[in-house]
Design a protein around this motif. Structure first.
Motif, short mmCIF file in Angstrom:
data_model
loop_
_atom_site.label_atom_id
_atom_site.label_comp_id
_atom_site.label_asym_id
_atom_site.label_seq_id
_atom_site.Cartn_x
_atom_site.Cartn_y
_atom_site.Cartn_z
N ASP A 215 -11.85 0.83 6.20
CA ASP A 215 -10.88 -0.33 4.69
C ASP A 215 -10.57 0.32 3.77
N ALA A 216 -10.83 1.46 3.56
CA ALA A 216 -10.04 2.31 2.43
C ALA A 216 -9.01 2.50 2.57
N ALA A 217 -9.09 3.93 3.83
CA ALA A 217 -7.64 3.87 5.10
C ALA A 217 -6.40 2.47 4.89
N ILE A 218 -7.19 1.69 5.20
CA ILE A 218 -6.80 0.37 5.84
C ILE A 218 -6.03 -0.14 4.58
N VAL A 219 -6.65 -0.16 3.49
CA VAL A 219 -6.07 -0.91 2.05
C VAL A 219 -5.18 0.39 1.26
N SER A 220 -5.02 1.19 1.91
CA SER A 220 -4.68 2.54 0.75
C SER A 220 -3.37 2.69 1.53
N SER A 221 -2.81 2.68 2.61
CA SER A 221 -1.87 2.19 3.68
C SER A 221 -1.00 1.18 3.54
N LEU A 225 2.31 1.15 1.92
CA LEU A 225 3.44 0.05 3.09
C LEU A 225 3.89 -0.90 2.65
N SER A 226 2.89 -2.16 0.78
CA SER A 226 4.05 -2.54 0.81
C SER A 226 4.69 -2.12 -0.50
N LYS A 227 4.92 -0.20 -0.71
CA LYS A 227 5.19 -0.60 -2.34
C LYS A 227 7.08 -0.12 -1.81
N MET A 250 -5.90 3.70 -6.09
CA MET A 250 -4.53 3.17 -4.38
C MET A 250 -3.42 3.26 -5.42
N GLY A 251 -2.72 2.69 -6.50
CA GLY A 251 -2.02 1.80 -6.98
C GLY A 251 -1.79 0.49 -6.86
N CYS A 252 -2.58 -0.37 -6.38
CA CYS A 252 -2.54 -1.44 -6.51
C CYS A 252 -2.83 -3.07 -7.73
N GLU A 253 -1.75 -3.72 -8.30
CA GLU A 253 -1.31 -3.82 -9.37
C GLU A 253 -1.83 -5.37 -9.35
N GLU A 254 -2.00 -5.83 -8.41
CA GLU A 254 -2.36 -7.20 -8.83
C GLU A 254 -3.77 -7.69 -7.57
N GLY A 255 -5.00 -8.63 -8.50
CA GLY A 255 -6.32 -8.71 -7.52
C GLY A 255 -6.68 -9.84 -8.22
#
Ligand code: C2E
Ligand code: MG
Ligand code: MG
Ligand code: MG
Length: 283
Positions: A215-221, A225-227, A250-255
């Motif tokens: 899951d961590a690998a998928i979320v991080s990629s 990708l989004s960026k 991991m650089g995610c901005e919003e949640g």
């Protein structure tokens, strides 16, 4: 003997189908009545900037306030709504109520982006861009405060028409986000085909993020990708601080997620997250 059994199970099967159909028809007429009686409500769940927890928006989520059963979640009735004659009526109600609410909040000095979930009927028939423009005009809502969430299954229809519709919606200044990203069959090809402003990482990848390295690998990629594609990325299903912190790293901005707040009625949302609130009640 074998023949008798087969015949018996055939009868049982047939009556099960009849029962199923009967249940659906009953639910459909209950839902029509519920719409007439104004039993649908929008709940709002906070969406935050992950670095500091500041409120950036709210996702509007429909609930059916059943006179006997209490609040019923959309998973139990939206699949029926979406494949019935009620679909357009309820979809319009959701969009209108959310826009009026967002405008009331805007007027009270709270610029809260409100996200709504689109229904299949809104992409299949009618003109969503036209409806959105009319609603923005009627309410006076700043277009950038409206966000539309689409899932892969509703993008499956008539790609050319949907593409054109999205372009016109975005020309209005309204944002379009890809919801439940990663759960469909062709998420990546949709990113290529459709003009999107952002994506929401499905909660099935987020809930177990700390314990599951896949899951961590998928979320991080997905964040990376989004960026690279210049998309906003929102993680859903954040249930604890450690997950939020990990997403920040991991650089995610919003949640959004239970850690920041559950979906709640408009007045509760105002008390908890806004200043000088003004709520719009159920229609
Ligand atoms: P969705 O758009 O992916 O909405 C997010 C769902 O995740 C919501 O479920 C929300 O309550 C739940 N959720 C949020 N944070 C957490 C968390 O931290 N942990 C867990 N376990 N769950 C969390 P809800 O409200 O039951 O809605 C389910 C789905 O029903 C939505 O998924 C959306 O696809 C659909 N839906 C809801 N409201 C509407 C609506 O007004 N119109 C349409 N067309 N569909 C709607
Ligand atoms: Mg959604
Ligand atoms: Mg989602
Ligand atoms: Mg979902």
């Amino acid at each position: 003997r074998a023949k008798a059994t087969r015949r018996g199970s055939h009868v049982i099967f047939e009556s099960a189908i009849r029962q199923e159909l009967q249940n659906r028809l009953t639910l459909e007429s209950e839902l029509a009545l519920a719409a007439d009686r104004g039993e649908f409500e929008l709940f709002y769940q906070p969406q935050v900037r992950l670095v500091d927890g500041g409120l950036v928006g709210a996702e509007a989520l429909i609930r059916w306030r059943h006179p006997v059963r209490g609040y019923v979640s959309p998973g139990e009735f939206m699949p029926v709504v979406n494949t019935s004659a009620l679909s357009e009526r309820i979809a319009n109600w959701v969009m209108e109520t959310a826009c009026r609410q967002a405008r009331a909040w805007e007027l009270s000095g709270n610029s809260v982006r409100v996200a709504i979930n689109l229904s299949p009927s809104q992409l299949q028939s009618g003109d969503l861009a036209h409806a959105a423009a009319a609603l923005l005009g009627a309410t006076g809502l700043t277009p950038a405060l409206l966000e539309l969430e689409v899932t892969e299954d509703i993008l499956l229809h008539d790609e050319g028409r949907v593409l054109d519709m999205f372009k016109r919606i975005q020309e209005l200044g309204v944002r379009v986000l890809f919801d439940d990203f990663g759960t469909g069959y062709a998420s990546l090809s949709y990113l290529k085909k459709f003009p999107l402003d952002g994506l929401k990482i499905d909660r099935s990848f987020v809930l177990d993020l700390l314990a599951d390295s896949d899951d961590a690998a998928i979320v991080s990629s997905t964040i990376g990708l989004s960026k690279q594609l210049g998309l906003t990325v929102v993680a859903e299903g954040i249930e604890n601080r450690a997950t939020a912190d990990f997403l920040v790293s991991m650089g995610c901005e919003e949640g959004q997620g239970y850690f920041f707040g559950r979906p709640m009625p408009a007045d509760a949302f105002e008390r908890q997250f806004l200043t000088q609130p003004r709520s719009v009640t159920a229609a």
